[in-house]
Design an enzyme around this catalytic site. Structure first.
Site, PDB file in Angstrom:
ATOM      1  N   LYS A 114     -31.932  22.447   3.104  1.00 39.04           N
ATOM      2  CA  LYS A 114     -32.495  23.678   3.650  1.00 39.04           C
ATOM      3  C   LYS A 114     -32.338  23.750   5.156  1.00 39.04           C
ATOM      4  O   LYS A 114     -32.174  24.830   5.717  1.00 39.04           O
ATOM      5  CB  LYS A 114     -33.973  23.796   3.268  1.00 39.04           C
ATOM      6  N   LYS A 152     -24.950  26.288 -12.118  1.00 43.64           N
ATOM      7  CA  LYS A 152     -26.270  26.729 -12.555  1.00 43.64           C
ATOM      8  C   LYS A 152     -26.567  28.172 -12.108  1.00 43.64           C
ATOM      9  O   LYS A 152     -26.147  28.587 -11.027  1.00 43.64           O
ATOM     10  CB  LYS A 152     -27.282  25.787 -11.884  1.00 43.64           C
ATOM     11  N   LYS A 168     -30.368  32.445  -7.866  1.00 44.71           N
ATOM     12  CA  LYS A 168     -30.456  33.688  -7.094  1.00 44.71           C
ATOM     13  C   LYS A 168     -29.557  33.637  -5.856  1.00 44.71           C
ATOM     14  O   LYS A 168     -28.894  34.601  -5.509  1.00 44.71           O
ATOM     15  CB  LYS A 168     -31.910  33.912  -6.677  1.00 44.71           C
TER      16      LYS A 168
END
Ligand code: SF4
Length: 337
Positions: free
Chosen positions: A113, A196, A199
């Site tokens: 992140k 996978k 979003k």
């Protein structure tokens, strides 16, 4: 399994990967342990990356609504918003004071992140707050995906360290929760078939997406790249549409596609139309429930209020123990003895 805790990101809508990979399992857990299945919409976590303050309340509400529509029944389980129980932050601070920086800098999710976002201290502390979320309720089981195992290991370490420093061996304050990976959970591929469903990759089928939009996305989704013409035999094993058939279609239709695709007996458009029927059969009742909740928003807010009331009681008991253990002056005491 006595008490289960799981966090839900307030990202608004949910996709079929969330639904098949997590929510259906949570519903089953709720059937086994009722109110002790605690699901928390983690809005304090959501602010560890840049966010739109004006949108967050709606996103938190929408996450509650979507999960209720998908099967989480607040009359059976507990559903609440993290910021409605402020003890999460208090315990998070206590754990922050006890957690070596190196433990946090090692976290894979933090490294990932921090490459995408500017590093706020909250992003580094994310797993500490997550440990507080779980340990506040002394949950013994945390259903997670593989990517969260490292965080649960840290939670166990934080519990161990706290017990060692502030509690006796015979009476630990915190249990060490175990991560539970649902072996039956479907790993749902994205529409692009490249990995996978996620979003951030823009390859999702939203559980609450209109039927027409879902069809438009499926219609143009890739199939077996070797099947160029309608008359070319295909290989369903390399086609994401067949992977979806296995999740949504009847056994009879799965077997038919498996056979007919290989001998060009069915074209991709017809195969996709058949798939769409299976998907819609699963999503239609969820969308009907969501529409009902949109018309009755009080049912969502009431669920969150009573969920928070239930959780606050548990959280306050835990914090009494924690405050005493770490040596904070009780509010009612004028003079320490
Ligand atoms: S017929 Fe179905 S399974 Fe076969 S390649 Fe086309 S979409 Fe995929």
């Amino acid at each position: 399994m006595k008490r289960v805790f799981s966090g839900i990101q307030p990202t608004g809508e949910i996709h079929i990967g969330n639904y098949l990979g997590a929510i259906r399992n949570w519903v089953k857990i709720g059937e086994q342990i009722g109110k002790e299945a605690i699901f928390c919409i983690v809005d304090y976590h959501a602010i560890t990356i840049p966010h739109e303050a004006k949108q967050l309340p709606q996103l938190t509400f929408d996450a509650a609504l979507a999960n209720m529509a998908a099967g989480l029944d607040p009359n059976k389980i507990t559903l609440f918003a993290q910021s409605h129980v402020r003890e999460h932050v208090e315990l998070g601070w206590v754990f922050t004071t006890q957690t070596p920086l190196g433990d946090l800098e090692r976290m894979t999710q933090f490294k990932d992140k921090s490459e995408q976002h500017s590093i706020l201290a909250g992003l580094l502390m994310y797993p500490v707050l997550q440990a507080a979320d779980i340990l506040l309720y002394k949950a013994d089981t945390v259903p997670v995906g593989e990517d969260q195992i490292q965080h649960i290991e840290l939670t166990r370490e934080i519990a161990r360290r706290f017990n060692y420093r502030f509690a006796s061996e015979s009476q630990p304050i915190f249990p060490e929760p175990k991560a539970s990976i649902d072996k039956n959970a479907a790993r749902v591929l994205g529409l692009d078939g490249a990995g996978k469903m996620s979003k951030s990759k823009g390859n999702t089928i939203g559980v609450l997406e209109p039927q027409e939009t879902i069809w438009q996305n499926i219609r143009v989704a890739p199939t077996d790249p070797a099947r160029v013409r309608r008359t070319d035999p295909g290989n369903p094993d390399v086609c994401v549409m067949f992977a979806y058939h296995k999740l949504f279609s009847s056994l009879e239709n799965i077997e038919m596609v498996n056979t007919e695709c290989r001998r060009a007996g069915i074209g991709c458009v017809d195969c996709k139309k058949l798939l769409m029927q299976g998907i819609w059969q699963e999503l239609e009742p969820i969308q009907a429930k969501a529409a009902y909740l949109q018309d009755h928003p009080n049912e969502v807010t009431d669920a969150l209020v009573s969920g928070a009331d239930y959780c606050r009681g548990i959280a306050q008991d835990t914090m009494l123990e924690v405050r005493e253990a770490i040596g904070l002056l009780p509010l009612e005491s004028r003079r320490p003895s």
